[in-house]
Design an enzyme around this catalytic site. Sequence first.
Site, PDB file in Angstrom:
ATOM      1  N   ALA A 165       8.269  -4.499   8.320  1.00  0.00           N
ATOM      2  CA  ALA A 165       7.392  -3.450   8.848  1.00  0.00           C
ATOM      3  C   ALA A 165       6.137  -3.320   7.996  1.00  0.00           C
ATOM      4  CB  ALA A 165       8.120  -2.109   8.884  1.00  0.00           C
ATOM      5  N   ARG A 205      20.911  -6.541  -3.150  1.00  0.00           N
ATOM      6  CA  ARG A 205      21.283  -7.925  -3.449  1.00  0.00           C
ATOM      7  C   ARG A 205      20.915  -8.314  -4.876  1.00  0.00           C
ATOM      8  NH1 ARG A 205      19.382  -8.113   1.862  1.00  0.00           N
ATOM      9  NH2 ARG A 205      17.288  -8.785   1.223  1.00  0.00           N
ATOM     10  N   LYS A 212      15.041 -11.997 -10.023  1.00  0.00           N
ATOM     11  CA  LYS A 212      16.104 -12.825  -9.444  1.00  0.00           C
ATOM     12  C   LYS A 212      17.012 -13.414 -10.517  1.00  0.00           C
ATOM     13  CE  LYS A 212      13.368 -13.961  -5.362  1.00  0.00           C
ATOM     14  NZ  LYS A 212      12.729 -15.024  -4.548  1.00  0.00           N
ATOM     15  N   ASN A 231       9.643  -0.284  -2.923  1.00  0.00           N
ATOM     16  CA  ASN A 231       9.381  -0.417  -1.489  1.00  0.00           C
ATOM     17  C   ASN A 231       9.569  -1.849  -1.010  1.00  0.00           C
ATOM     18  OD1 ASN A 231       6.959  -1.410  -2.646  1.00  0.00           O
ATOM     19  ND2 ASN A 231       5.738  -0.792  -0.870  1.00  0.00           N
ATOM     20  N   GLN A 274       0.765  -1.235   0.000  1.00  0.00           N
ATOM     21  CA  GLN A 274       0.000   0.000   0.000  1.00  0.00           C
ATOM     22  C   GLN A 274       0.801   1.292   0.000  1.00  0.00           C
ATOM     23  OE1 GLN A 274      -3.884  -0.022   1.419  1.00  0.00           O
ATOM     24  NE2 GLN A 274      -3.684   1.758   2.735  1.00  0.00           N
ATOM     25  N   ASP A 321       0.777   3.710   6.121  1.00  0.00           N
ATOM     26  CA  ASP A 321       1.013   3.601   4.678  1.00  0.00           C
ATOM     27  C   ASP A 321       0.778   4.918   3.965  1.00  0.00           C
ATOM     28  OD1 ASP A 321       1.723   0.842   4.418  1.00  0.00           O
ATOM     29  OD2 ASP A 321      -0.353   0.295   4.774  1.00  0.00           O
ATOM     30  N   GLY A 339     -26.646   8.978  17.415  1.00  0.00           N
ATOM     31  CA  GLY A 339     -25.242   8.587  17.453  1.00  0.00           C
ATOM     32  C   GLY A 339     -24.415   9.639  18.164  1.00  0.00           C
TER      33      GLY A 339
END
Length: 413
Positions: free
Chosen positions: A156, A121, A92, A113, A30, A188, A256
């Site tokens: 996270a 890597r 990869k 992200n 997100q 987010d 309410g």
Amino acid sequence: MRLGDVVDPDDLAHGKPLDGVRVLALEQMQALPWATQLLTRLGAEVVKVEAIGTGDQGRGSLPAMTAPDGRPVGATFLRTNLNKRSICVDLKTDRGRRLVLDLAPRFDVVAENLRAGALDRLGLSYADVAAVHPAVVYLSVSGFGHSGSPYGDMPAFAPIVEAMSGIYEMKRTGDQPPVVAPVGALGDIGTALFGVIGVLAGLRHRDQTGRGTHVDVAMLDAMVSMTDIVTNLWSMGLRGGDVGPLLMHGFRASDGWFVVQVGREHQFARLVEAVGHPEWAHDSRFATRQGWLDHLETVLRPAIEGWAAGMTSMEASRALGAVGVASGPCLSDEQVVADPHLAVRDMLVQVPRTDGVDQPVLVPGNPVKMSGVAQGPETRVPWLGEHTDAVLAEELGLNADSLRTLRADGIVA
């Protein structure tokens, strides 16, 4: 607003502020997808790079609808991926990595992200991309940034960084557990906004200097900024949930709740006059702001709720607003959807479902309104890998035989 609605041609004639800006996004879930979706709404073109087979993790969220190819399309993905194109590349593999490096110079912004260090890597870090595209604005969104945080190896999500900002503990009472994710995706979307600001600043920096930049946005940094009262009030000697003498509470009406905020003496005088007790403005019990809180439950609440008992929460809020006291109703989800403000401001986009359910998915519209700039039209979220062949042919000149070979070898999908 329905997906694909035609906009005013006069607005389209003016264009959008980010027309011509191109973004290559290695993104999921997100925070970054929300940021890049906002960039598309301001005119940018976004090509989304997804993993073969699974794609963006947000596709697997629930609830979901079913795409034409039978794959699920989760709510998280539906909220944050309008107006984008999707390609599937196996990052990869050396050939997949090379495809992305070949694409990068054709884009103004490369955004990612993945967990901090993942693209290092894979050979797709800022340094790797800048080596082939020195003017790139490279946006990294991660939990804890790329500057050596002691938490850099921790995964996270929004609630994690929200908790670590201190706001959960500040708002927690007694032995109750913390209320997790009390405002949806603050972690987010709050982070996404800083990411967009960083991209815009990076583009301006590039225009001025000719040089690219690495925009490094940590979710925890963003949350410490969004929850600034935690550190600021601590430094001023306040602890826990004590935010100082401020009347900021909810009160019951006939249908309410409504919320009132009073932080100044003249506002308090207007409040008590509105509820039928003008004399309280000169009552020694309320001579200080702390007195408002000390007598909230025993005196003020019964009076305010007694006054509001014959009104709806909106009527009570309107009545207080008319005398200069800030107030608003606590709306239910159904009431928010039907709220006339959202209709006037084009703040709900209807995304037709693909699985036969006769109820469109609602996605928040663009909150950034600009004169002379069209709102929309919006296009639906991309199906997984829907634009792989078109993007690679357009951008890199790959012919049908080359694309078939890449597919057969599992490099793209």
